[in-house]
Design a protein around this motif. Structure first.
Motif, short mmCIF file in Angstrom:
data_model
loop_
_atom_site.label_atom_id
_atom_site.label_comp_id
_atom_site.label_asym_id
_atom_site.label_seq_id
_atom_site.Cartn_x
_atom_site.Cartn_y
_atom_site.Cartn_z
N PRO A 46 0.80 -1.23 0.00
CA PRO A 46 0.00 0.00 0.00
C PRO A 46 0.83 1.27 0.00
O PRO A 46 2.00 1.28 0.41
CB PRO A 46 -0.81 -0.12 1.29
CG PRO A 46 0.00 -0.99 2.18
CD PRO A 46 0.72 -1.95 1.28
N ASP A 47 0.21 2.34 -0.48
CA ASP A 47 0.83 3.67 -0.39
C ASP A 47 1.09 3.97 1.09
O ASP A 47 0.27 3.64 1.94
CB ASP A 47 -0.12 4.74 -0.95
CG ASP A 47 -0.23 4.67 -2.46
OD1 ASP A 47 0.71 4.20 -3.10
OD2 ASP A 47 -1.29 5.06 -2.98
N GLY A 48 2.21 4.60 1.35
CA GLY A 48 2.58 4.92 2.73
C GLY A 48 3.78 4.14 3.19
O GLY A 48 4.52 4.58 4.07
N VAL A 49 3.99 2.94 2.60
CA VAL A 49 5.19 2.17 2.92
C VAL A 49 6.37 2.84 2.23
O VAL A 49 6.32 3.12 1.02
CB VAL A 49 5.05 0.70 2.46
CG1 VAL A 49 6.37 -0.04 2.62
CG2 VAL A 49 3.96 0.00 3.26
N THR A 50 7.42 3.12 2.98
CA THR A 50 8.58 3.81 2.41
C THR A 50 9.78 2.90 2.20
O THR A 50 10.62 3.18 1.35
CB THR A 50 9.00 4.99 3.31
OG1 THR A 50 9.29 4.49 4.62
CG2 THR A 50 7.89 6.03 3.40
N ASP A 51 9.87 1.82 2.98
CA ASP A 51 11.02 0.92 2.88
C ASP A 51 10.56 -0.52 2.74
O ASP A 51 9.64 -0.97 3.44
CB ASP A 51 11.91 1.01 4.12
CG ASP A 51 12.53 2.38 4.30
OD1 ASP A 51 13.09 2.89 3.32
OD2 ASP A 51 12.44 2.93 5.41
N ILE A 52 11.19 -1.24 1.83
CA ILE A 52 11.04 -2.69 1.76
C ILE A 52 12.37 -3.26 2.24
O ILE A 52 13.39 -3.09 1.58
CB ILE A 52 10.70 -3.15 0.33
CG1 ILE A 52 9.37 -2.54 -0.11
CG2 ILE A 52 10.61 -4.68 0.27
CD1 ILE A 52 9.02 -2.82 -1.56
N GLU A 53 12.35 -3.86 3.39
CA GLU A 53 13.59 -4.23 4.07
C GLU A 53 14.27 -5.43 3.43
O GLU A 53 13.71 -6.13 2.57
CB GLU A 53 13.30 -4.53 5.54
CG GLU A 53 12.73 -3.36 6.33
CD GLU A 53 13.76 -2.31 6.65
OE1 GLU A 53 14.97 -2.58 6.51
OE2 GLU A 53 13.36 -1.20 7.06
N ARG A 54 15.47 -5.69 3.89
CA ARG A 54 16.28 -6.82 3.40
C ARG A 54 15.50 -8.14 3.55
O ARG A 54 14.99 -8.46 4.62
CB ARG A 54 17.58 -6.90 4.18
CG ARG A 54 18.45 -8.12 3.88
CD ARG A 54 19.75 -8.05 4.64
NE ARG A 54 20.59 -6.97 4.16
CZ ARG A 54 21.42 -7.07 3.12
NH1 ARG A 54 21.50 -8.20 2.45
NH2 ARG A 54 22.16 -6.04 2.75
N GLY A 55 15.43 -8.88 2.47
CA GLY A 55 14.86 -10.23 2.50
C GLY A 55 13.37 -10.30 2.76
O GLY A 55 12.87 -11.38 3.08
N SER A 63 3.05 -5.14 -6.53
CA SER A 63 2.81 -3.73 -6.81
C SER A 63 3.54 -2.88 -5.78
O SER A 63 3.27 -3.00 -4.58
CB SER A 63 1.31 -3.44 -6.78
OG SER A 63 1.06 -2.07 -6.95
N ILE A 64 4.48 -2.05 -6.24
CA ILE A 64 5.28 -1.21 -5.36
C ILE A 64 4.87 0.24 -5.57
O ILE A 64 4.97 0.76 -6.69
CB ILE A 64 6.79 -1.40 -5.63
CG1 ILE A 64 7.18 -2.87 -5.44
CG2 ILE A 64 7.61 -0.50 -4.71
CD1 ILE A 64 8.61 -3.18 -5.83
N PRO A 65 4.41 0.92 -4.53
CA PRO A 65 3.94 2.30 -4.70
C PRO A 65 5.07 3.31 -4.81
O PRO A 65 6.23 3.01 -4.47
CB PRO A 65 3.12 2.53 -3.42
CG PRO A 65 3.81 1.67 -2.41
CD PRO A 65 4.26 0.45 -3.15
N ASP A 66 4.72 4.50 -5.25
CA ASP A 66 5.70 5.58 -5.38
C ASP A 66 6.28 6.01 -4.04
O ASP A 66 7.34 6.64 -4.00
CB ASP A 66 5.06 6.79 -6.06
CG ASP A 66 4.76 6.53 -7.54
OD1 ASP A 66 5.37 5.59 -8.11
OD2 ASP A 66 3.92 7.25 -8.10
N SER A 67 5.60 5.69 -2.96
CA SER A 67 6.08 6.10 -1.64
C SER A 67 7.35 5.37 -1.23
O SER A 67 8.08 5.83 -0.34
CB SER A 67 4.99 5.87 -0.59
OG SER A 67 4.59 4.51 -0.57
#
Length: 204
Positions: free
Chosen positions: A169-178, A190-194
């Motif tokens: 969802p929009d609002g997530v800023t980091d996709i962490e390691r692993g 689906s990766i948002p612009d945030s």
């Protein structure tokens, strides 16, 4: 079997990992940090579920209304559970909260949850001394992430090998390691612009 948490215990993160025969946990009445209801441990104010015994035979569990947090390792190794209902009002899911809960096939994370901890819904892979690989895969086929979510921990869905699609969802800023490492069936994400940062091996 059962166990009693004594009066001076302050933290129990992952304390009963691997205790697959444990069915009930009691808490000393004088303990100011925890209490127990039906053999399940909660914080004293009953806002956080702290430990669900992995040996309980129930296949479904509804986390009580009024709960706001799921503690670190709260359902660690609860392989009998095939359904867990998370109520609205929960805002955080701790590290390893549902680690190796291989019976779960789907999970709905309600609106209001802002953070999912490290390895919250993860399996694992390891090598023994003979260099033979041993893997515990999760069986989640569906995960619904709420719009309130801002943080997904490292390895949160690692080895969810049946997960085919995820919408972050929009609002997530980091996709962490692993975060989605070992999700070999993942075909659509689906990766948002945030999102401004993606950690190493996030999708490997």
């Amino acid at each position: 079997s059962d166990l009693t948490i004594p009066r001076n215990v302050k933290t129990i993160d992952d304390a009963f990992a691997g205790c697959s025969s444990l069915t009930d946990i009691a808490v000393a009445e004088e303990n100011p940090y925890f209490c127990t209801m039906s053999g399940i441990v909660y914080s004293k104010d009953q806002k956080t579920i702290a430990a669900y015994p992995a040996g309980r035979p129930d296949t479904a569990f509804a986390i009580p209304e009024g709960t706001t947090g799921i503690g670190n390792g709260a359902f660690y190794g609860c392989t009998n559970l095939t359904q867990v209902t998370i109520p609205e009002g929960v805002t955080s899911i701790g590290d390893r909260a549902f680690y190796t809960c291989t019976g779960l096939t789907e999970i709905t994370i309600p609106e209001g949850v802002t953070s999912i901890g490290d390895c919250a819904f993860a399996g694992y892979s390891t090598y023994d001394k003979n260099h033979t690989q041993h893997t515990v895969n999760m069986n989640l086929t569906s995960v619904s992430l709420p719009n309130s979510l801002t943080s997904i921990g490292g390895g949160a869905f690692q080895y969810c090998t049946k997960l085919e699609s995820v919408v972050i969802p929009d609002g997530v800023t980091d996709i962490e390691r692993g975060t989605f490492s070992g999700c070999e069936s993942l075909q659509s994400i689906s990766i948002p612009d945030s999102v401004t940062a993606i950690g190493g091996s996030a999708f490997s």
